[in-house]
Design a protein around this motif. Structure first.
Motif, short mmCIF file in Angstrom:
data_model
loop_
_atom_site.label_atom_id
_atom_site.label_comp_id
_atom_site.label_asym_id
_atom_site.label_seq_id
_atom_site.Cartn_x
_atom_site.Cartn_y
_atom_site.Cartn_z
N TYR A 42 71.95 -57.13 -106.98
CA TYR A 42 72.16 -58.44 -107.59
C TYR A 42 71.10 -59.44 -107.10
N GLY A 43 70.64 -60.29 -108.04
CA GLY A 43 69.71 -61.36 -107.67
C GLY A 43 68.43 -60.85 -107.04
N ARG A 44 67.69 -60.00 -107.77
CA ARG A 44 66.42 -59.43 -107.29
C ARG A 44 66.63 -58.65 -105.99
N ASP A 45 67.67 -57.84 -105.98
CA ASP A 45 67.96 -56.96 -104.83
C ASP A 45 68.34 -57.72 -103.56
N PHE A 46 68.84 -58.94 -103.68
CA PHE A 46 69.24 -59.67 -102.49
C PHE A 46 70.68 -59.39 -102.08
N LEU A 47 71.51 -58.89 -102.99
CA LEU A 47 72.92 -58.64 -102.64
C LEU A 47 73.40 -57.36 -103.30
N THR A 48 73.92 -56.45 -102.47
CA THR A 48 74.53 -55.22 -102.96
C THR A 48 75.86 -55.03 -102.24
N VAL A 49 76.91 -54.73 -103.02
CA VAL A 49 78.22 -54.43 -102.43
C VAL A 49 78.69 -53.12 -103.07
N ARG A 50 78.38 -52.02 -102.40
CA ARG A 50 78.72 -50.71 -102.95
C ARG A 50 79.31 -49.79 -101.89
N SER A 51 79.78 -50.38 -100.78
CA SER A 51 80.32 -49.55 -99.70
C SER A 51 81.57 -50.18 -99.10
N VAL A 52 82.33 -49.35 -98.41
CA VAL A 52 83.58 -49.78 -97.76
C VAL A 52 83.51 -49.38 -96.29
N LYS A 53 83.95 -50.27 -95.43
CA LYS A 53 84.01 -49.98 -93.99
C LYS A 53 85.46 -49.67 -93.61
N LEU A 54 85.68 -48.47 -93.10
CA LEU A 54 87.00 -48.07 -92.60
C LEU A 54 86.92 -47.91 -91.08
N TYR A 55 88.05 -48.00 -90.42
CA TYR A 55 88.07 -47.98 -88.96
C TYR A 55 88.94 -46.83 -88.47
N ALA A 56 88.36 -45.95 -87.64
CA ALA A 56 89.12 -44.83 -87.10
C ALA A 56 89.62 -45.09 -85.68
N ASP A 57 88.90 -45.92 -84.91
CA ASP A 57 89.31 -46.17 -83.52
C ASP A 57 88.73 -47.46 -83.00
#
Length: 542
Positions: A281-296
């Protein structure tokens, strides 16, 4: 008669008279150049000045004055808003004793008389050589009248004063939440430190951060990251409000670095994933294509989940945040919607659970092409290294963690398990991609601190003399790759970022010394003179 097309002449920018270094996508090693031609914010060519000057037309010329030019550095795991907040909260990261920290907090309280809650981060009882966690009573000696809440350097424990515990309703009767621990004395009374999920007992009563405060934190972080030469960050956990702020900054052209943001946990996923991944988005300034999960949790606060008990706490194996079924379900849900999944796993038991989760989901629904990641991969059981390769997982690791943690890591896991900890070369030799970052503000965002740690396995006082488990050190070319091309690959961005090859964005830095011609111990002293993003200068040292 067909005439061969002649290359179009002209560009917007020629940076010449530099000692340029870049990696290349299709080969190992480093390419040298002395000029860089840019048009439309992207690299047209790198090469010798005479050739590129002939192609430059009326391009604006910038004389590099013989300075060293590198591709912009990418931090594959940081926390942007939290970095900005450290600029406006009490910062205990440089304190070396409890007494020094208490004096700093007393002064901070006096200078922030308007604040209802006093907040800060960065304490580390291991650096203080305390041999235990600090207490509410000790914090009361500096701040008693107002509630105070201070997050540990790793973000996995919080230190509260008595007023904060009282407002949060934390008492002898309060049970430990799942995945969390209230540190108590012999009588069961809370001593003031809450580990991992127990932190929410206090955070849920904290006044909500205002949009204005968050924006001020973003501005402070952008300034700091440009100053140290970071041109792209993988932001390890954002919520819907932060996403809106980032999008508004991208729309207004106010971002001075590229943000590859991970949706934090499951809380915001349904909301933010409604219309699917946002890419480039916006000339490659913003990408949201991942998720952060927490194992410990983390090793320093003994919340990292270990297969065998802690060597220095035989009754404790740390904390798993999820059941195996729950983690697999979360991985499957995110992959099904087209998101990359990045699992925080610091202990070997957490890494094992994450590996099992990915293996189970790949068997039933696939998803390995998403370039999924283990964030930290800090302590890994010997048998599990090969599984990273078999499952095509990226190891997202932070070199300065090794040199910061060496004061306690071997105490925690002992002499045998430490061989599988911070094991960069073990991953690299088997062909696993390493994406390097810092985990700022847990560590400094300065990527030259990271490059130095990766190559020397020493802290910035040259300790230990030959490096800490030096067989795991990277070469400088390998380390630079982990902070550039391989970090870009870990974000599906290697075709547009990570090196100064034709067609890629012209993100680069000018620095004050040649890191390839120095004793490695000097790398951390490198100063960034200028930072450029998309052919536009976003920082110049005065």
């Amino acid at each position: 008669l067909m005439l061969a097309a002649t290359p179009a002449l002209g560009a917007e920018l020629l940076v010449h008279n530099v000692r340029g270094y870049t990696l290349e996508s299709d080969r190992e090693g480093i390419k040298r150049f002395d000029s860089l031609l840019v048009d439309g914010g992207k690299v047209v060519a790198t090469g010798d000045e005479k050739t590129l000057a002939a192609r430059a037309g009326k391009a604006r010329r910038v004389d590099g004055r013989g300075r060293v030019l590198l591709p912009g550095l990418i931090d594959a795991h940081g926390h942007v808003i939290r970095l900005g907040q450290t600029k406006v909260q009490a910062d205990l990261a440089a304190t070396t004793t409890l007494l020094e920290a208490l004096a700093l907090l007393k002064s901070y309280a006096a200078n922030n008389s308007e604040a209802v809650w006093l907040r800060g981060r960065g304490w580390n009882q291991a650096v203080w050589k305390l041999g235990r966690f600090p207490t509410a009573a000790e914090l009361d000696s500096a701040i008693a009248e107002r509630p105070a809440w201070l997050v540990r350097v790793d973000g996995h424990a919080g230190w509260a004063n008595s007023k904060a515990l009282e407002l949060a309703g934390v008492s002898k009767e309060t049970p430990d939440p799942v995945g969390g621990k209230i540190v108590r004395d012999e009588s069961g009374k809370p001593t003031g430190v809450l580990v991992d999920k127990a932190m929410s007992l206090v955070t849920q009563v904290l006044p909500k951060t205002t949009p204005r405060e968050t924006e001020l934190a973003l501005k402070a972080a952008l300034t700091e990251l440009a100053r140290v030469g970071i041109t792209s960050v993988h932001d390890a956990g954002i919520d819907a409000d932060t996403f809106s702020l980032y999008k508004s900054y991208a729309d207004a052209g106010k971002l001075t670095l590229r943000l590859y943001a991970m949706i934090s946990g499951v809380e915001g996923f349904d909301l933010l994933a409604r219309s699917g991944p946002l890419i480039g988005y916006g000339r490659d300034f913003l990408t949201v294509r991942s998720v952060k999960l927490y194992a410990d949790g983390a090793l320093g606060s003994r919340g990292a989940a270990l297969i065998e008990p802690y060597s220095d706490d035989p009754a404790n194996r740390g904390l798993l945040f999820q059941t195996p079924q729950n983690l697999s379900a979360l991985i499957g849900k995110a992959l099904a919607k087209g998101y990359q999944v990045n699992v925080h796993a610091i202990g070997d038991r957490a890494a094992q659970q994450a590996l099992d989760g990915f293996a189970a989901v790949y068997r039933t629904q696939g998803g390995r092409q998403q370039r999924n990641r283990i964030e930290h991969a800090q302590v890994v059981a010997p048998a599990d290294f090969a599984r990273f390769k078999a499952l095509a997982l990226i190891a997202s690791m932070q070199p300065t963690h090794a040199t910061s943690d060496k004061n306690m890591a071997e105490d925690r896991v002992g002499r045998t398990r430490i061989r599988g900890a911070y094991a960069w070369q073990s991953f690299r030799k088997q062909g696993t991609t390493i994406a390097a970052g810092s985990d700022f503000p847990v560590e400094s965002p300065n990527p030259f601190f990271g490059l130095h740690a990766a190559v020397t396995r020493q802290d910035r006082k040259d300790e230990p003399p030959n490096g800490w488990y030096p067989e795991q050190a990277l070469s400088l070319a390998q380390a630079l790759r982990a902070f550039t091309l391989d970090a870009a690959y870990a974000a599906h961005q290697e075709k547009s970022l990570g090196s100064l090859e034709p067609g890629k964005w012209a993100d680069f830095v000018l620095i004050d010394q040649d890191i390839f011609a120095l004793p490695p111990q000097q790398i951390w002293k490198t100063e960034v003179l200028e930072t450029w993003v998309a052919g536009r200068r976003v920082f110049a040292r005065s």
